[in-house]
Scaffold this motif. Structure first.
Motif, PDB file in Angstrom:
ATOM      1  N   GLY B  46       0.816  -1.209   0.000  1.00 48.93           N
ATOM      2  CA  GLY B  46       0.000   0.000   0.000  1.00 48.93           C
ATOM      3  C   GLY B  46       0.850   1.259   0.000  1.00 48.93           C
ATOM      4  N   GLY B 203      -2.061  -5.107  -1.501  1.00 47.56           N
ATOM      5  CA  GLY B 203      -1.891  -3.881  -0.726  1.00 47.56           C
ATOM      6  C   GLY B 203      -2.019  -2.645  -1.603  1.00 47.56           C
ATOM      7  N   LEU B 206      -5.602  -2.152  -2.358  1.00 48.11           N
ATOM      8  CA  LEU B 206      -6.291  -1.665  -1.155  1.00 48.11           C
ATOM      9  C   LEU B 206      -6.109  -0.172  -0.978  1.00 48.11           C
ATOM     10  N   ALA B 207      -4.864   0.275  -1.208  1.00 49.53           N
ATOM     11  CA  ALA B 207      -4.551   1.684  -0.979  1.00 49.53           C
ATOM     12  C   ALA B 207      -5.373   2.581  -1.885  1.00 49.53           C
ATOM     13  N   ILE B 212      -4.475   3.756   4.432  1.00 49.39           N
ATOM     14  CA  ILE B 212      -3.536   2.768   4.954  1.00 49.39           C
ATOM     15  C   ILE B 212      -2.731   3.354   6.108  1.00 49.39           C
TER      16      ILE B 212
END
Lengths: 291, 288
Positions: B46, B203, B206-207, B212
């Protein structure tokens, strides 16, 4: 000095209690933080409702043990990784319940635990005495378990659980007994800790590092031995103090490196170091496994 | 209509969740190691996406495979030098080892990046897609689709390449695999690296949709656990199913009990599953 000695006794209790399940029986339990936090909250809440001190401490231990017995029925049939995860998430679930149940526990704001009677000096002495008493009781209990039928059963389970069952060991009863006894001491220590620091909050007492530190201490001293967890706890405390003093910012990182180094280079703990004189005596003490 | 909207919200996360858990499941299944480090590597992925976006304006959706490649190298090296010596040791040893690594990496990220939550603000924003009354943010659709694509690529790799067959062979019987001329320790390192690849790539995805922070790593690790147990260990289709189930359960749970309880719901679910059916929905026997 009093603070350090109390912490040492607390750590020793946690390590010895973990060793009953993790060392004798070979079940990788990560439930220490759950029991510690539960004990701290039961103790703290009952103290703030006017329950007498010793009743609250012992009651917290008993309540934790009851919880552990029920929990053991549910998760002790799991093995290996599954058991490790199951025991690891208990603390998270309890933490969330504690945070949400604001009316009783103060939620995320934490809980103020009533002050102990007397001045700071008297309080510190009382805490030290209580912690030491529990530590000694825990150690004597583990000595007793090691010599009793229960200890034999636990070591059979550690060697080969299926075989133990075949030769007539009641494995689930033995596992639950070990789990319950171990949690009794952890819960009591949690309650004493709550009245020691006067203030607890969920992230503090359900901290996952409370589950891992006792394991590291036991590994440092020697898993499954009688004296190992105690010596490991003291050695660990010394290292922790050193690291804390020298690196406030990065202490958890150094602790992590230490753990890695321990696992890689001293998998059997300090007893892997051979020595002479006093050192030899020390490693011999750590080496002694229960018969 | 609300129900359908909530269902869609959950499904729009499912592919991403599958991506989070796939690498974790691979490492657990093949190396028999619970990689506690997984959550930290997700966060690291992230951060790579965050800084790439901030400095060079690279979209996280483009960057995801590259973030994965970077974490692959980390994972490969870690397995070769740190994890390999303890292969085959008891659960306790390997668990404590990866926990130590996790503690170190989390703390290093905390010291470097601070605990502030950071969020990628895509410019221009992708906006939302509307289907009648149902609204779905487009960034979530992208993330879930790319997550699923990565999981699919992993599945193809395991199923149809020589490397993948080697990984499966080592999982089934490492001694027999060694006799067949497979370099077992390299295979382990590559499998571990593939696991960390999935962590880093997910990741980055997700970011793109969530803020994060180094302190959120344990939450992602927890999700990976739940999905693995839900879907069954050692099964890629199981991971996909588990990801979607968790996404849906979380979004309905958030509707019923409030969003702050999402993680509790998944942990309670995990405990119930462990007690009732530890082999999961599509699990196979033999991965204890």
């Amino acid at each position: 000095m009093l603070r350090l000695a109390s912490t040492a006794a607390m750590y020793a209790t946690l390590a010895v209690a973990w060793n009953i399940v993790g060392g004798f029986c070979g079940y990788p339990s990560f439930a220490t933080a759950a029991f510690f936090g539960l004990g701290a909250y039961v103790g703290g809440v009952s103290l703030s409702h006017g329950v007498p001190l010793y009743v609250a401490w012992i009651g917290a231990g008993l309540a934790t043990a009851t919880f552990a017995a029920a929990l053991g029925l549910a998760i002790l049939h799991l093995r290996g990784h599954y058991f490790a995860i199951g025991s690891l998430v208990i603390a998270d679930v309890l933490r969330e319940i504690t945070t949400t149940w604001t009316s009783l526990t103060g939620g995320g704001m934490g809980l103020n635990v009533p002050l102990l009677a007397g001045g700071p000096e008297v309080q510190a002495r009382l805490v030290l005495t209580a912690m030491l008493a529990v530590a000694i009781a825990a150690w004597l209990t583990s000595l007793w378990i090691a010599r009793a039928r229960l200890g034999v059963a636990l070591r059979c389970i550690e060697q080969n659980e299926d075989a133990a069952q075949v030769i007539g060991v009641d494995t689930s009863a033995a596992k639950i007994a070990a789990f319950t006894i171990s949690s009794l001491f952890v819960g009591t220590v949690g309650a004493i800790y709550a009245s020691w620091v006067n203030y607890i909050d969920p992230t503090d007492v359900y901290d996952v590092s409370l589950s891992v530190k006792p394991i590291i201490m036991a590994m440092l001293g020697g898993v499954g031995t009688l004296g190992g967890p105690v010596i490991g706890a003291i050695a660990f405390l010394g290292l922790e103090e050193l690291i804390w003093r020298n690196s406030l910012e990065f202490h958890a990182g150094i602790l992590g490196l230490l753990v890695v180094a321990l696992v890689l280079f001293l998998p059997g703990g300090l007893r892997d170091l051979q020595g002479r004189g006093a050192w030899h005596w020390l490693t011999a003490v750590i080496r002694r496994r229960p018969r | 209509m609300l129900w359908i909207q909530v269902l869609v919200n959950g499904l729009a996360l499912g592919g991403l969740y599958a991506c989070i858990a796939a690498g974790f499941s691979l490492v657990w299944g093949v190396l028999n190691i619970i990689n506690i480090l997984h959550g930290s590597l997700i966060v690291l992925g992230g951060y790579l996406a965050f800084f790439a976006h901030q400095q060079f304006g690279v979209s996280p959706f483009v960057l995801a495979p590259f973030a994965g490649a970077a974490t692959f190298l980390i994972g490969f090296a870690l397995q070769r030098f740190v994890v390999n010596p303890v292969m085959g040791r008891p659960v306790l040893i390997t668990l404590v080892l990866t926990f130590g690594l996790n503690l170190f990496l989390d703390n290093a990220m905390l010291a470097t990046f601070k605990a502030d939550y950071r969020k990628i603000n895509l410019q221009p924003p992708l906006g939302v897609a509307e289907f009648g009354n149902i609204i779905v943010p487009i960034d979530r659709i992208y993330a879930t689709a790319e997550g699923l694509a990565l999981v699919g690529a992993l599945w193809l790799l395991l199923r149809f390449t020589q490397l993948g067959r080697a990984i499966v062979a080592v999982r089934m019987d490492r001694d027999a695999a060694a006799l067949m001329g497979i370099n077992v320790s390299w295979t382990y390192a590559i499998a571990f690296g593939l696991g960390t690849f999935m962590a880093g790539a997910s990741g980055a995805l997700l970011a793109a949709i969530f803020p994060i922070s180094p302190v959120s790593s344990s939450g992602y690790l927890g999700k990976a656990f739940v999905i693995c147990v839900l879907g069954g260990l050692g099964s890629i289709p199981g991971v996909v199913l588990g990801g979607f189930v968790l996404g849906v359960i979380e979004s309905f749970g958030a509707l019923a009990l409030g969003p702050e309880n999402a993680l509790t719901i998944s942990f309670v679910l995990l405990l119930i599953l462990l007690v009732v059916k530890p082999t999961g929905l599509l699990g196979r026997k033999g991965f204890a």
